[in-house]
Motif scaffolding. Sequence first.
Motif, PDB file in Angstrom:
ATOM      1  N   LYS A 267       0.853  -1.191   0.000  1.00  0.00           N
ATOM      2  CA  LYS A 267       0.000   0.000   0.000  1.00  0.00           C
ATOM      3  C   LYS A 267       0.886   1.236   0.000  1.00  0.00           C
ATOM      4  O   LYS A 267       2.052   1.183   0.397  1.00  0.00           O
ATOM      5  CB  LYS A 267      -0.915   0.013   1.231  1.00  0.00           C
ATOM      6  N   CYS A 285      -2.293  12.808  -7.294  1.00  0.00           N
ATOM      7  CA  CYS A 285      -3.051  11.569  -7.399  1.00  0.00           C
ATOM      8  C   CYS A 285      -4.165  11.690  -8.445  1.00  0.00           C
ATOM      9  O   CYS A 285      -5.065  12.521  -8.300  1.00  0.00           O
ATOM     10  CB  CYS A 285      -3.665  11.198  -6.048  1.00  0.00           C
ATOM     11  N   ILE A 289      -7.278  10.926  -4.338  1.00  0.00           N
ATOM     12  CA  ILE A 289      -7.228  10.382  -2.978  1.00  0.00           C
ATOM     13  C   ILE A 289      -6.477  11.364  -2.088  1.00  0.00           C
ATOM     14  O   ILE A 289      -5.394  11.831  -2.466  1.00  0.00           O
ATOM     15  CB  ILE A 289      -6.514   9.009  -2.959  1.00  0.00           C
ATOM     16  N   VAL A 291      -4.090  11.653  -0.094  1.00  0.00           N
ATOM     17  CA  VAL A 291      -2.934  10.915   0.423  1.00  0.00           C
ATOM     18  C   VAL A 291      -2.283  11.660   1.579  1.00  0.00           C
ATOM     19  O   VAL A 291      -1.790  11.040   2.531  1.00  0.00           O
ATOM     20  CB  VAL A 291      -1.915  10.672  -0.713  1.00  0.00           C
ATOM     21  N   LEU A 294      -3.639  10.695   5.048  1.00  0.00           N
ATOM     22  CA  LEU A 294      -3.744   9.279   5.386  1.00  0.00           C
ATOM     23  C   LEU A 294      -2.389   8.722   5.831  1.00  0.00           C
ATOM     24  O   LEU A 294      -1.341   9.163   5.361  1.00  0.00           O
ATOM     25  CB  LEU A 294      -4.240   8.479   4.183  1.00  0.00           C
ATOM     26  N   GLN A 296      -1.970   5.277   5.621  1.00  0.00           N
ATOM     27  CA  GLN A 296      -1.834   4.320   4.534  1.00  0.00           C
ATOM     28  C   GLN A 296      -3.086   4.369   3.671  1.00  0.00           C
ATOM     29  O   GLN A 296      -4.186   4.620   4.172  1.00  0.00           O
ATOM     30  CB  GLN A 296      -1.585   2.912   5.062  1.00  0.00           C
ATOM     31  N   VAL A 297      -2.909   4.162   2.387  1.00  0.00           N
ATOM     32  CA  VAL A 297      -4.009   4.271   1.437  1.00  0.00           C
ATOM     33  C   VAL A 297      -4.633   2.893   1.258  1.00  0.00           C
ATOM     34  O   VAL A 297      -4.038   2.007   0.648  1.00  0.00           O
ATOM     35  CB  VAL A 297      -3.512   4.823   0.086  1.00  0.00           C
ATOM     36  N   THR A 299      -8.005   2.536   0.113  1.00  0.00           N
ATOM     37  CA  THR A 299      -9.145   2.629  -0.793  1.00  0.00           C
ATOM     38  C   THR A 299      -8.983   1.790  -2.061  1.00  0.00           C
ATOM     39  O   THR A 299      -7.872   1.603  -2.570  1.00  0.00           O
ATOM     40  CB  THR A 299      -9.397   4.098  -1.196  1.00  0.00           C
ATOM     41  N   CYS A 302      -7.196   3.270  -5.406  1.00  0.00           N
ATOM     42  CA  CYS A 302      -5.752   3.383  -5.628  1.00  0.00           C
ATOM     43  C   CYS A 302      -5.310   2.410  -6.714  1.00  0.00           C
ATOM     44  O   CYS A 302      -5.562   1.208  -6.624  1.00  0.00           O
ATOM     45  CB  CYS A 302      -4.984   3.109  -4.335  1.00  0.00           C
TER      46      CYS A 302
END
Length: 385
Positions: A267, A285, A289, A291, A294, A296-297, A299, A302
């Motif tokens: 991720k 992005c 998103i 980013v 967050l 860690q992404v 979704t 991604c």
Amino acid sequence: MKSLPQHQSESDVHVLCSTDDIEQAASRSRIKLVRRPGTVAGKLPWNDVRNSKLWRHSAQFIFVLINIYICTTFYFWVRFYETGGATTYVPRPAGIEGWLPIAGLMNLKYTLETWNIPPIHAASMLLLLAFLLMALLLKKAFCSWLCPVGTLSEMSGKLGKKLFGQTFLPPRWLDIPLRSLKYLLLGFFLYLVIPMPVRAIQAFLMSPYGLIADVKMLNFFRFIGETTLISVIVLIFGSLFIQNLWCRYLCPYGALLGLFSLFSPFKIRRNVESCIDCGKCAKACPSRIPVDRLIQVRTVECTACMSCVESCPAKDTLVFSVAKPTGAPGQTRARGISGMMVALLLTLILGGTIGYAKYAGHWETNLPEQFYYRLIPGSQMLGHP
């Protein structure tokens, strides 16, 4: 910003502005900025082997060329049988079955229930499994690294940005319902395939329509109807204004890969200790998103394009990895994988799948020639069973 010498180019001004933006962000955050080695204004040169964009765009270019070759040779193969052998014969490219995802789903259902790989369009199932494996390991990397439709959608968005200065995103109250459309389409196809009895799948695959499903797919584009043509034009035109319009809202294949990508160990992960909160990752992005907010992404949106990673000016702060980077600026510990490694893993998965299929005799769909001579000339008259 300081006044610039008259000989300074516009690109130099852009770099200096970007540098100032980074310095201002670092000053606001009061976190010491340790730059990524070799970067200018936070970015690596386009031809640097460490630059994931170099590897991703190379993979996209190669895969588009491969698909152009597949589609062209398949067209000439079909024409040979349409003309009764009057034109030049070329071998059927088995890779065309990558464009038969429904046949792949049906064959997968058949194989899971019978533990036998069907002789018709087996490659469509094996390629589907390869793409699902990519999603399980590397998020939706297939969409942003290999899918030719995704590449064309991305190019349309970039063209639109050049023409109109920017691309647009519907407001959140409209964007979220629109994103659900691809899951509704996926649900519709799964609803058709999953309850289907094995005998019905076998009967479909062995029917005249099923035997030349690839030809029917080609004819769909060769003899495109007015309604379909208008829809395609609307999608192309809309992609100039809304980045990745098809991928974001309508692609059921991407929806399926997105669900599998939830289980990916890799991720996009952010180190809050060395992050200067410049927001460049979120701006870069293509899936919009956030980013920068967050850790860690997770979704399903991604696509592991790593645009956010390449836009981050801070060393080892944003990585594509199995563990979160930690440590103060200059002392970060990150074990992210590079764009070169992503390209290598994708190549190994796809190449290994094709190699196994050829070794096991599941790559080619070989029918007696008389079937093709009889079915292909009248393919337009064949209805869905």
